[in-house]
Each structure stands twice: as C-alpha cells, then as structure tokens.
Design an enzyme around this catalytic site. Structure first.
Site, PDB file in Angstrom:
ATOM      1  N   GLU A  53       0.823  -1.207   0.000  1.00 17.15           N
ATOM      2  CA  GLU A  53       0.000   0.000   0.000  1.00 17.15           C
ATOM      3  C   GLU A  53       0.864   1.266   0.000  1.00 17.15           C
ATOM      4  OE1 GLU A  53      -2.156  -2.957   2.807  1.00 17.15           O
ATOM      5  OE2 GLU A  53      -0.153  -2.652   1.987  1.00 17.15           O
ATOM      6  N   CYS A  78      -2.426  -4.036   7.159  1.00 18.18           N
ATOM      7  CA  CYS A  78      -2.019  -4.280   8.543  1.00 18.18           C
ATOM      8  C   CYS A  78      -2.451  -3.121   9.447  1.00 18.18           C
ATOM      9  CB  CYS A  78      -0.514  -4.494   8.633  1.00 18.18           C
ATOM     10  SG  CYS A  78       0.488  -3.087   8.130  1.00 18.18           S
ATOM     11  N   ARG A 190      13.817 -23.408  -5.417  1.00 20.51           N
ATOM     12  CA  ARG A 190      14.575 -23.243  -4.171  1.00 20.51           C
ATOM     13  C   ARG A 190      14.610 -21.779  -3.723  1.00 20.51           C
ATOM     14  NH1 ARG A 190      19.916 -27.174  -5.021  1.00 20.51           N
ATOM     15  NH2 ARG A 190      18.786 -29.173  -4.962  1.00 20.51           N
ATOM     16  N   THR A 202      21.253 -38.903   1.453  1.00 23.27           N
ATOM     17  CA  THR A 202      21.388 -37.999   0.309  1.00 23.27           C
ATOM     18  C   THR A 202      22.649 -37.158   0.449  1.00 23.27           C
ATOM     19  OG1 THR A 202      18.998 -37.874  -0.045  1.00 23.27           O
ATOM     20  CG2 THR A 202      20.313 -36.061  -0.910  1.00 23.27           C
ATOM     21  N   ASP A 206      25.643 -37.743  -2.204  1.00 23.34           N
ATOM     22  CA  ASP A 206      25.751 -36.704  -3.235  1.00 23.34           C
ATOM     23  C   ASP A 206      26.598 -35.500  -2.844  1.00 23.34           C
ATOM     24  OD1 ASP A 206      24.016 -38.350  -4.567  1.00 23.34           O
ATOM     25  OD2 ASP A 206      22.238 -37.112  -4.280  1.00 23.34           O
TER      26      ASP A 206
END
Length: 352
Positions: A53, A78, A190, A202, A206
C-alpha cells in the site's frame, strides 16, 4: 470481468514479484484506481521494507486524486506496528474513501482489526474479491498461521522405470535423471521456498550444496536429518555458509553462527517433530528433496501439501525405488522431454 475482480487480479500479479523475498511477511500487491484508471501500484518486496500500500501510494503522481480514489489490496491492510507503520493509518491519513480487499489476514496481529479500523474511520470497505485466488497466492503464509506449520512441498526425480537412483554409484555426486531445464526449474523453486530438507543418505551419497546457483535469488535455509551424526565434516552442508538446521538423536557439535543443532526422538513421529521445530524457527515453507526414506516418512505421516515429481527418459533397471504416493489429484507438464507431475494433498491442485 467484474471491475473489482479486474483490479484484484492485478494486485495478485504484482504480489507474485515478491515470492521468495518477503518471508516472514505475506505476498501483497496493491493498485490505486481513479475513474477506472490505475494511477498507482506497488507490491511488498522484502521484509522490513515498505508494504504494498505504501509503494502504491508513493507511486501516485497527483496525490490530490487519492481523496477520490479506490485502493485495491490482495490482503487486509495491517493495523499494527512491526518493522513498518500500519498501512491502515496511511490509508486513513490520505483520506482514500474506498478500500477493496481480497481476503482477511490470518495473522492474529491483524485478523480483521485492519478492516475494523478502516470502517471506524468512515472508509467504505469491500471484502472477499477473488478470495480463493488471494488465499492461493499466500498458501504458505496461511498454512503457517492457520495450521501452525510450514507449507510442505515434496520433490523428487525418478527414472522411466521408477527408480530415484541406481544401485551403485562411482562418485559422490548426483546421478542426473532430468534435463538441464528441469534442474534449472528446481533451482528457481529453491529461491521461492524458505527452507530445503534432505536426509542423511542424500548428503553422504551426493555431497549437495542445496543452493540455487542456477537461478537468481536467495538460497534456502538447509535442513538435514542426521540421526547418528554420520555426515562427514568436510561436506558442503557443514560449511557454515548458509543457515543450516541439523536434526540428530543426541547432542552434537557446538553451534556456529549459521549451524543450529536440534535433538529429536527418531523412534517417534519424526516428520511431526521436524515440522514443529521448523515452525518454532518461523519457517513458512519447506521443499523436501530426498532421499526416498525421508520423503516417504512425510508421505506416511500425511504431512505434505504438494508433490512435484519429475519423470526422466533414463532407465536404471534396478536401484532405489521412488517414493510411493497414491494421489488422484494431479496435473501434468512437460519440460522438454521430461514429464512433470504436480500432485496436491488438498481439494484443488496448484499451478506452478
């Protein structure tokens, strides 16, 4: 299209520009209209910076028109002091006579107080325009405040014959199933979510960085399940470069600036404990990227909102089977030759 819907739709378009940069604040867009013409618009860009706003009002060249204009906003203005002053006060101060709002703010600090304050100031308020679309826009924010947990996205890639990895690997790095365009899309995702979560295996297999190097934007908070502290100290995940939360069953190393260690009981509901902890850390969304056991843990606990599943052209013939997700609500996309399935755990599925 009805006139109010036309401008709330524009608010939603503007708000999406802030995806990934406004946490812990919601995505909000605002437009100011005079005689069916937009004279100002803005969106919330970053926490601590002006709200939508404020940016919309500041963009109006002829401020005298505000007294005869209508301000549209995708989420209730708000009414409290945070890092910035209340937007309600700005609207009242500028004597904008009409306010059109997409949906009520679920945050207990607002939750209707903004609307009440505007009405008490004599402003005409219209509420509930494209309400479902405005709710969808802030699905992360609403989930966090209403369900007291982050919005949870499951993501994995599987071979044409249903495996997420071959039985044996020659190097400690990922075996790519998808094409470069799909991988770039994952890096874009991401930047949009606040955190990324993986399991121990994992990380060991990796040695991932879990960053967004193939897309411009913020790197997510890294979350790792490491029950028995098996992750080697030279792994990228322990480089202290990005805020990282590690879950173990017993006390671990001394915390560093960007490394936080949490203990949980791995004999009980792991998914629920992790999600409760992430809520405590004010994390509104998390994308769970592996491995199979970690993803299946959240599926079995029914703690997920959305699943994004890539199916590549490669075939492994044997290996680690893909997670088992039975869900009839889905939509299908193609990223070049890769197939992308978007599945939802809700009444409607979400577009990417």
């Amino acid at each position: 299209m009805k006139i109010h819907e036309k401008y709330i739709k524009r608010c939603i378009e503007l708000a999406k520009n802030g995806l990934g940069t406004t946490y812990p604040n919601p995505l909000v867009g605002s437009v100011i209209v005079y005689k069916d013409k937009i004279i100002g618009e803005g969106w919330h860009k970053k926490s601590g910076e002006p709200h939508a706003e404020v940016n919309a009002v500041n963009s109006v060249k002829d401020k005298s028109l505000l007294k005869k204009a209508t301000i549209y906003v995708s989420l209730e203005p708000c009414s409290h002091f945070g890092k910035t002053p209340p937007c309600c006060d700005l609207i009242i101060k500028n004597k904008i006579p009409n306010v059109v709002i997409g949906t009520v703010d679920p945050n207990v600090k607002v939750a209707g107080d903004g609307i009440k304050k505007l009405i008490e100031a004599g402003i005409h308020v219209t509420l509930g325009i494209l309400e479902k679309e405005c709710h969808e826009l802030n699905k992360r924010f609403f989930t966090f405040h209403e369900k007291k947990r982050p919005y949870i996205i499951l993501k994995w890639a599987e071979s044409k014959d249903g495996f997420i990895a071959p039985t044996e690997k020659l190097e400690r790095k990922p075996v790519w199933i998808t094409n470069k365009y799909s991988r770039q899309l994952v890096h874009k995702w991401r930047t949009e979510e606040q955190a990324i979560l993986v399991g121990t295996q994992t990380v060991i297999d990796d040695n991932p960085k879990l960053d967004a190097r193939d897309w411009y934007g913020n790197n997510p908070i890294r979350v790792v399940l490491d029950q028995n502290n098996r992750i080697p100290k030279d792994n990228h995940i322990l480089d202290n470069q990005v805020k990282t939360i590690l879950f173990s069953r017993f006390e671990t190393a001394v915390e560093k600036e960007n490394s936080i260690f949490e203990t949980i009981d791995f004999e009980k509901n792991v998914a629920q404990q992790v999600i409760q902890s992430l809520y405590k850390h004010n994390i509104q969304s998390v994308i769970i990227e592996g491995g199979r056991q970690t993803i299946q843990t959240f599926i079995d606990a029914n703690l997920w909102d959305e699943a994004r599943i890539f199916i590549g052209k490669v075939q492994f013939k044997n290996g680690i089977k893909a997670p088992n997700l039975v869900n009839k609500q889905f939509e299908k996309h193609f990223i070049s030759a890769d197939e992308l399935i978007i599945s939802s755990n809700h009444d409607k599925y979400y577009n990417i």
